[in-house]
Design an enzyme around this catalytic site. Sequence first.
Site, mmCIF file in Angstrom:
data_model
loop_
_atom_site.group_PDB
_atom_site.id
_atom_site.type_symbol
_atom_site.label_atom_id
_atom_site.label_comp_id
_atom_site.label_asym_id
_atom_site.label_seq_id
_atom_site.Cartn_x
_atom_site.Cartn_y
_atom_site.Cartn_z
ATOM 1 N N ARG A 1 3.244 -47.939 -29.254
ATOM 2 C CA ARG A 1 3.926 -48.857 -28.346
ATOM 3 C C ARG A 1 3.427 -50.272 -28.595
ATOM 4 N NH1 ARG A 1 2.910 -48.164 -21.999
ATOM 5 N NH2 ARG A 1 0.882 -49.005 -22.565
ATOM 6 N N ARG B 1 -1.256 -46.543 -26.817
ATOM 7 C CA ARG B 1 -1.242 -47.830 -26.120
ATOM 8 C C ARG B 1 -2.113 -48.793 -26.897
ATOM 9 N NH1 ARG B 1 -1.539 -44.148 -20.892
ATOM 10 N NH2 ARG B 1 -2.913 -43.097 -22.363
ATOM 11 N N ARG C 1 -3.361 2.577 8.261
ATOM 12 C CA ARG C 1 -3.568 1.455 7.333
ATOM 13 C C ARG C 1 -2.381 0.517 7.350
ATOM 14 N NH1 ARG C 1 -4.703 4.170 1.670
ATOM 15 N NH2 ARG C 1 -5.892 2.243 1.377
ATOM 16 N N ARG D 1 -3.087 -1.637 -7.040
ATOM 17 C CA ARG D 1 -2.233 -2.831 -7.072
ATOM 18 C C ARG D 1 -2.595 -3.664 -8.293
ATOM 19 N NH1 ARG D 1 -5.076 -5.465 -1.838
ATOM 20 N NH2 ARG D 1 -7.175 -5.490 -2.643
ATOM 21 N N HIS E 1 -15.359 -9.865 -0.187
ATOM 22 C CA HIS E 1 -14.315 -10.789 0.256
ATOM 23 C C HIS E 1 -14.422 -12.145 -0.436
ATOM 24 C CE1 HIS E 1 -12.509 -13.700 3.152
ATOM 25 N NE2 HIS E 1 -11.565 -12.776 3.194
ATOM 26 N N MET F 1 -5.500 -7.474 7.826
ATOM 27 C CA MET F 1 -5.226 -6.525 8.897
ATOM 28 C C MET F 1 -6.116 -5.315 8.725
ATOM 29 S SD MET F 1 -1.383 -7.207 9.597
ATOM 30 C CE MET F 1 -0.489 -7.462 8.118
ATOM 31 N N CYS G 1 6.908 -39.826 -21.793
ATOM 32 C CA CYS G 1 5.501 -40.094 -22.070
ATOM 33 C C CYS G 1 4.734 -40.545 -20.839
ATOM 34 C CB CYS G 1 5.359 -41.113 -23.196
ATOM 35 S SG CYS G 1 6.059 -42.711 -22.807
ATOM 36 N N GLY H 1 9.230 -43.661 -19.718
ATOM 37 C CA GLY H 1 7.923 -43.961 -19.133
ATOM 38 C C GLY H 1 8.068 -43.655 -17.653
ATOM 39 N N THR H 2 7.801 -42.412 -17.295
ATOM 40 C CA THR H 2 8.164 -41.976 -15.943
ATOM 41 C C THR H 2 7.284 -42.579 -14.861
ATOM 42 O OG1 THR H 2 6.903 -39.976 -16.406
ATOM 43 C CG2 THR H 2 9.297 -39.830 -16.599
ATOM 44 N N ASN H 3 6.086 -43.048 -15.210
ATOM 45 C CA ASN H 3 5.264 -43.693 -14.179
ATOM 46 C C ASN H 3 5.934 -44.967 -13.685
ATOM 47 O OD1 ASN H 3 3.416 -41.740 -14.752
ATOM 48 N ND2 ASN H 3 2.043 -43.078 -15.901
ATOM 49 N N ASP H 4 6.248 -45.844 -14.652
ATOM 50 C CA ASP H 4 6.899 -47.094 -14.265
ATOM 51 C C ASP H 4 8.300 -46.834 -13.710
ATOM 52 O OD1 ASP H 4 5.621 -49.643 -14.340
ATOM 53 O OD2 ASP H 4 5.206 -49.273 -16.463
ATOM 54 N N GLU I 1 11.937 -47.374 -18.730
ATOM 55 C CA GLU I 1 11.072 -47.358 -17.554
ATOM 56 C C GLU I 1 11.585 -48.270 -16.449
ATOM 57 O OE1 GLU I 1 7.141 -48.383 -18.991
ATOM 58 O OE2 GLU I 1 7.974 -49.522 -20.652
ATOM 59 N N GLY J 1 -7.883 -8.141 3.639
ATOM 60 C CA GLY J 1 -8.728 -8.379 4.797
ATOM 61 C C GLY J 1 -8.011 -8.923 6.011
ATOM 62 N N TYR K 1 10.742 -33.759 -26.349
ATOM 63 C CA TYR K 1 9.287 -33.606 -26.254
ATOM 64 C C TYR K 1 8.751 -34.276 -24.997
ATOM 65 C CZ TYR K 1 8.685 -38.465 -27.865
ATOM 66 O OH TYR K 1 8.726 -39.825 -27.977
ATOM 67 N N SER L 1 12.110 -42.990 -25.034
ATOM 68 C CA SER L 1 11.057 -42.238 -24.367
ATOM 69 C C SER L 1 10.932 -42.747 -22.933
ATOM 70 C CB SER L 1 9.746 -42.438 -25.129
ATOM 71 O OG SER L 1 8.711 -41.729 -24.500
ATOM 72 N N LYS M 1 0.828 -1.191 0.000
ATOM 73 C CA LYS M 1 0.000 0.000 0.000
ATOM 74 C C LYS M 1 0.871 1.254 0.000
ATOM 75 C CE LYS M 1 -3.736 -1.221 2.122
ATOM 76 N NZ LYS M 1 -4.297 -1.652 3.406
HETATM 77 P P1 ADP Z 1 -7.510 -3.000 3.098
HETATM 78 O O1 ADP Z 1 -6.172 -3.546 3.317
HETATM 79 O O2 ADP Z 1 -8.560 -3.789 3.783
HETATM 80 O O3 ADP Z 1 -7.808 -2.721 1.668
HETATM 81 P P2 ADP Z 1 -7.279 -0.134 3.397
HETATM 82 O O4 ADP Z 1 -6.171 0.448 4.160
HETATM 83 O O5 ADP Z 1 -7.210 -0.038 1.951
HETATM 84 O O6 ADP Z 1 -7.536 -1.614 3.893
HETATM 85 O O7 ADP Z 1 -8.569 0.584 3.908
HETATM 86 C C1 ADP Z 1 -9.842 0.162 3.578
HETATM 87 C C2 ADP Z 1 -10.662 1.318 3.085
HETATM 88 O O8 ADP Z 1 -10.646 2.385 4.009
HETATM 89 C C3 ADP Z 1 -10.142 1.929 1.809
HETATM 90 O O9 ADP Z 1 -10.588 1.235 0.706
HETATM 91 C C4 ADP Z 1 -10.742 3.302 1.865
HETATM 92 O O10 ADP Z 1 -12.048 3.249 1.369
HETATM 93 C C5 ADP Z 1 -10.753 3.598 3.330
HETATM 94 N N1 ADP Z 1 -9.656 4.495 3.676
HETATM 95 C C6 ADP Z 1 -8.420 4.189 4.089
HETATM 96 N N2 ADP Z 1 -7.692 5.299 4.267
HETATM 97 C C7 ADP Z 1 -8.488 6.342 3.966
HETATM 98 C C8 ADP Z 1 -8.316 7.755 3.942
HETATM 99 N N3 ADP Z 1 -7.177 8.333 4.271
HETATM 100 N N4 ADP Z 1 -9.362 8.507 3.573
HETATM 101 C C9 ADP Z 1 -10.535 7.923 3.239
HETATM 102 N N5 ADP Z 1 -10.766 6.613 3.237
HETATM 103 C C10 ADP Z 1 -9.753 5.822 3.599
HETATM 104 MG MG MG Z 2 -7.678 -1.410 0.464
HETATM 105 MG MG MG Z 3 -9.778 -4.511 5.271
#
Ligand code: ADP
Ligand code: MG
Ligand code: MG
Length: 917
Positions: A622, A566, A98, A342, A459, A109, A842, A777-780, A756, A107, A862, A775, A29
Amino acid sequence: MNLVGKCIYRFGKDSVEGDGSMRELLGGKGVGLAEMTRLGVPVPPGFTLATNVCRYWLDQKTYPKGLQREMDDAVRWLEIEVGSRLGDPVEPLLLSVRSGAPISMPGMMDTILNIGLNDKCVLGLAERSGSMRFALDSYRRLIQMFSIVVLEVSKHRFDRALDEIRSSERVLEDSALSVDALETIVRSFKSIVLEVTGKPFPQDPHEQLRLAIDAVFNSWNSPRAKCYRKLEGISESLGTAVTVQTMVFGNRGENSGTGVGFTRNPSTGEPNIFGEFLFNAQGEDIVAGTRTPVAIAELSKRMPELFEELVSVTTTLERHYRDVQEFEFTIEDGKLFLLQTRSAKRSALAAVRTSVDMASEGLITRSEALLRVKPASLTEMLAPQLNFSDGDPQSLTTGFAASPGAAVGLIAFSANEAVVMAAAGKTVILVTEETTADDIHGMAVATGFLTARGGATSHAAVVARGLGKCCITGAKDISHDLTSGTARIGSETFHSGDWLSLDGSTGRVFAGRLPLKAAVGTNHYLQTLLDWAIEESSIEVWANADTPEDAARARTGNAAGIGLCRTEHMFFDPKRLNHMRAMILANNELDRSAALDELLPMQQHDFEELFRSMSPLPVTIRLLDPPLHEFLPSVEEVTSEIAAARREENWDAAIQLETVRRRIETMRESNPMMGHRGCRLSLTYPDILRMQVRAILQAALVTAGEGFAPVPEIMVPLISSEEEMKVLAEAIHETASSLFAERQQTVPYSVGAMIELPRAAICAGRIAKHISFLSFGTNDLTQMTYGFSRDDSRSYLDEYLKQEIFAADPFITIDEEGVGSLMKFAIGAAQETNPGIKIGVCGEHGGDPESIRFFSSLGVDYVSCSTARLPVAQLAAGHAKLRSEAPSCVSLECSTVPAETGSVANVERLEERSHSV
Ligand code: ADP
Ligand code: MG
Ligand code: MG
């Protein structure tokens, strides 16, 4: 400065301290925010505490000396940058805290928004924004998020309080709550905090900031983060960065909102902006799936200029990163801010299309396009679909088609239930309100997901695409009844353990167990990509094909030849089986050759078809391989036939059957896989060899006469010694010569050996003198090298894998150390005595990407795999070449693999691998 060096990197209007190369230090981030700021993309200013601080903190349980000073300086800088102060009752600075690890862990942290609000500042915010409603909404969100993440107060406490007020106010959406109601909520939230923690909600903004940062660092070691890292193979030692950023507000009214989007469609790969937007909402509202968002395209109607700006900014990002971007943005009172970007996670279908499109647009090279699609991920595209050939059944409900494919399984209503059911060997579909990171363990074992809430970016949807599983989200017609442990889907009630079928491509949900059918298969984009891969590869991909139908599939699948036909599979046809049995049971040469005469035209006919399909490509046939008794009825069967003949007083038949039974009994072996089979049959029954060689070469003559260009390659199985090979090669050549003399015609053909047996590998130099190809025969070869039976080693092999005695199943991924060494030795020895010799593989391993990489490194010409695996193997072959040429390509793939998570871990794994090769 301190022991760990610089700890904080700022990004602001006029100064940016980090850049795109600093992912390890700034996290995904932080690095994205720094780079976007550099590019002039509108980003709220802030600063990032680097991962070195996290590592120090986890290690030493304290912060590096001097961090506090650096932190104070950074906050002061930020205050000047935006012109407001932390804790200022008139112009309060508000911040988000963040987390961001070098590898995205969606999701895992939690982000805390609106840090800096307290009882006083909330009034300042109301005054400045002109909206008490907005200020209070922001404050209650802070208390809620901060208390859940930092103070570990149960989420349900807040949810329940909110629900109560929502229902007493009779509103469905938070955005419709009145100022009075929001005041009540804030009061009730504060008393929850006091009651649960024994302390009031912290009013000092600096303390809030400090505690929030601590919590993010600590969350690196939360159970769910650890579980995710384990699942994705992410290193424990990376640590996370923390970004502190000025807040912008999507909850400031109808001219504001928050959204998540992709520069191209992550399910189909279509080259249009795609995503979702919520008006008057903040932060996680959209990902949590608690409100149903609108399509991003809606913005083009309600805020056309802003929509255009968004398209233009994100297109800039895509060009800059040269990859599909997944971005988060907020609109505050008509002004656009980007908050994250990202490389997008995408389905295999989308990975293929976007890679081919971007290469055609000149954004990336063909090699890059190839490396962006994981060979194994193609199985997702080639994954099964629901079979509607008997007409479309009525669907129960329809949701968002969040991840393609189909799933048919038994309902589990929770992640834990899914785990229990899967452990009992059941195929499970997870049916929930929505999913969170806490459900990862259940999602890992389920075959598909169905949720009542959320959209294409919730999610469940994101995880499903990463795992290549089918998923439907936001199917509104689902209501869970927690007390009875049932759910209504559409108009029917379901219990856990009931059958359900999902169509992830259309979002339809069906009751019961619908039949599955083979997948979409290839499309124009995949075909293009595979053509590039084939062009790029140094190892060819051939197909195993036993029947004319297989051969036709091999040809359309662009196999460069047939590496294994075969022939025995041709004998199992009931009409032919009788002649085969007659041949085996014959008491004398005359009877035997009569039976063989019957079989010859049948075989010849099949071979003609293969040659026509594959002309002018090679077809490797074969000679007969399995123990003969596999073609015979069992002793029990014959015994009951004898009894029947006796009852009917058919004494002749009974006597005849009696001899058959004795014959079968004498042929019985206690170790048939090491028995009378392979080339041993050709040595003891030379007539069979002669019949087969004649059938092959006559088919070649016939088809050559029709204008085809047959290339027969006759392969002798289970060779163990030079002498065997010499005798059999002579027998083949003699048969060919006499046939050619009879017909006054010739066709080119070649003779080769299957390697093989370990002894054959060791003596390959001598064997190679008599043949033009070999060739593996890697199974055998795997079975014989390990002494593990292919047929019944499952029980202990599974245990080996569980105890991590083996890293991989040697019958799936080639054992490089043992079997691989034998191969390497054999190839070297064979090339020494026969420099032009062609080398093939093969066995089943010929379709395994990992093994193909190894074979390619050995200089194998091959690999041959089942026709269904052709696309995977062709792409893997392209990868093998590209990786061996430019090791830098490894990192290239990693920033862009479909599942963006785990990319650094992938680098590590790849490096490990290249060492062991
Ligand atoms: P995650 O790792 O779950 O994507 P983020 O750090 O991206 O967490 O935060 C989740 C959401 O929180 C972001 O998508 C954004 O909508 C909101 N957010 C985070 N920082 C700010 C900010 N400075 N201003 C407004 N919204 C924010
Ligand atoms: Mg985010
Ligand atoms: Mg989150």
